[in-house]
Design a protein around this motif. Structure first.
Motif, PDB file in Angstrom:
ATOM      1  N   SER A 255      -6.311  -7.987  -4.640  1.00  0.00           N
ATOM      2  CA  SER A 255      -5.937  -8.906  -5.719  1.00  0.00           C
ATOM      3  C   SER A 255      -7.061  -9.890  -6.014  1.00  0.00           C
ATOM      4  CB  SER A 255      -4.626  -9.625  -5.362  1.00  0.00           C
ATOM      5  OG  SER A 255      -4.752 -10.307  -4.122  1.00  0.00           O
ATOM      6  N   GLU A 256      -6.918 -11.125  -5.568  1.00  0.00           N
ATOM      7  CA  GLU A 256      -7.880 -12.160  -5.962  1.00  0.00           C
ATOM      8  C   GLU A 256      -8.635 -12.774  -4.789  1.00  0.00           C
ATOM      9  OE1 GLU A 256      -5.742 -15.050  -8.155  1.00  0.00           O
ATOM     10  OE2 GLU A 256      -5.279 -13.709  -9.826  1.00  0.00           O
ATOM     11  N   ASN A 258      -7.581 -14.689  -2.342  1.00  0.00           N
ATOM     12  CA  ASN A 258      -7.244 -16.105  -2.221  1.00  0.00           C
ATOM     13  C   ASN A 258      -7.413 -16.631  -0.800  1.00  0.00           C
ATOM     14  OD1 ASN A 258      -6.587 -16.619  -4.918  1.00  0.00           O
ATOM     15  ND2 ASN A 258      -4.544 -15.747  -4.664  1.00  0.00           N
ATOM     16  N   ARG A 261     -12.011 -16.116   0.659  1.00  0.00           N
ATOM     17  CA  ARG A 261     -12.803 -16.520  -0.506  1.00  0.00           C
ATOM     18  C   ARG A 261     -14.256 -16.057  -0.435  1.00  0.00           C
ATOM     19  NH1 ARG A 261      -9.874 -19.985  -3.605  1.00  0.00           N
ATOM     20  NH2 ARG A 261      -8.018 -20.892  -2.635  1.00  0.00           N
ATOM     21  N   ARG A 264     -14.392 -12.923  -2.059  1.00  0.00           N
ATOM     22  CA  ARG A 264     -14.280 -13.048  -3.517  1.00  0.00           C
ATOM     23  C   ARG A 264     -15.663 -13.199  -4.140  1.00  0.00           C
ATOM     24  NH1 ARG A 264     -11.192 -18.148  -5.996  1.00  0.00           N
ATOM     25  NH2 ARG A 264      -9.361 -17.114  -5.075  1.00  0.00           N
ATOM     26  N   SER A 268     -17.257 -10.505  -6.658  1.00  0.00           N
ATOM     27  CA  SER A 268     -17.669 -10.859  -8.015  1.00  0.00           C
ATOM     28  C   SER A 268     -19.144 -10.526  -8.241  1.00  0.00           C
ATOM     29  CB  SER A 268     -17.417 -12.344  -8.267  1.00  0.00           C
ATOM     30  OG  SER A 268     -18.152 -13.139  -7.353  1.00  0.00           O
TER      31      SER A 268
END
Length: 289
Positions: A255-256, A258, A261, A264, A268
């Motif tokens: 997902s993201e 969360n 991090r 993440r 990205s």
């Protein structure tokens, strides 16, 4: 500022990572807390320590909390709370198996190891949970988590009490339960969390109460066999918490990120690099221009 009332409809909006976290922490705490409650006597019977020395070794689980600020800084730098929690659960499982079958391993080292994993999960617990739910649902999420952990610890103590049988814990647990009855003026989240922990302690006391008629075992070998069963139970709980942590991290990464991090940022960056090298995306960008 008044506390918002609990809304059961909030539960429907909680992501799957939250539920995996609940299972992970419930199983983890259901192994650590009952272990600490019974470890002093276990160290006496297993290693021949005096009650004082056994208490010192058992207390190392909580003495590690003196390093909590350092652990917090390290976890902040890592910025992968979900993976840290998973590793903590994974490392706890062999500790119980070592205590059950390998008597030559220093028990102090095992207590310190449990203390490190316990403090790591304690540090990341609320921060991770609050990143999973919207601010308006913090009270409900925290209350549900506390309730689940309290009930889990109560059921774990029920099993351990059936295996070992310890009359002394009955009075202690009832006193703890009575001391944790929350005042009616507490906010919604604090009230639910405190009452849930009280329910968990009550179940623990009920467990010990069911085995009050059992006489304390005088044969050391029999007691050690019972302790082995207890440690195998804790190892199984830690294994379940690890599996739940794996599912939690997989769901989070998909997902993201969360609760991880750092991943993440890596994700990205790789997506950006991929878009720059993908010829189809480059062609579309040139057409748009």
């Amino acid at each position: 500022m008044e506390s918002k009332p609990i809304r059961l409809t909030d539960i429907k909006s909680f992501p799957s990572t939250y539920w995996y976290l609940i299972v992970m922490l419930t199983c983890f705490y259901s192994s650590v807390i009952p272990f600490v409650s019974n470890a002093t006597k276990f160290f006496q019977d297993r290693y021949g320590f005096s009650k004082t020395d056994a208490s010192y070794i058992n207390g190392a689980v909580y003495d590690v909390s003196l390093l909590a600020p350092i652990l917090g800084k390290i976890l902040e730098k890592l910025n992968c709370h979900g993976i840290v929690g998973m590793v903590a659960c994974l490392l706890t499982t062999p500790v119980y198996l070592t205590l059950a079958y390998l008597s030559k391993v220093p028990p102090l080292a095992m207590s310190i190891c449990i203390g490190v994993t316990f403090n790591c999960n304690a540090i990341i617990l609320w921060q991770v949970m609050m990143s999973m739910v919207p601010p308006t649902s913090y009270g409900t999420a925290a209350g549900l988590a506390s309730s689940s952990m309290g009930i889990g610890m109560g059921l774990s103590a029920l099993t351990v009490g059936t295996i070992l049988g310890n009359e002394e814990e009955l009075i202690i647990l009832w006193q703890v339960m009575m001391s944790m009855v929350p005042p009616t003026s507490y906010g919604t989240a604090a009230g639910l969390a405190s009452s849930s922990m009280g329910i968990g302690m009550g179940l623990s006391a009920l467990t010990v109460g069911t085995i009050l008629g059992n006489e304390e075992e005088t044969d050391v070998d029999v007691r050690l066999q019972k302790y082995r069963y207890m440690l195998l139970l804790f190892a199984c709980l830690s294994a379940v918490s690890f599996l739940s942590a794996v599912f939690m991290n997989v769901s989070d990464i998909r997902s993201e990120c969360n609760i991880n991090r750092r991943l993440r940022k890596s994700k990205s960056s790789s997506d950006k690099a991929g878009s720059e090298t993908d010829p189809l995306i480059s062609d579309n960008n040139s057409v748009n221009r």
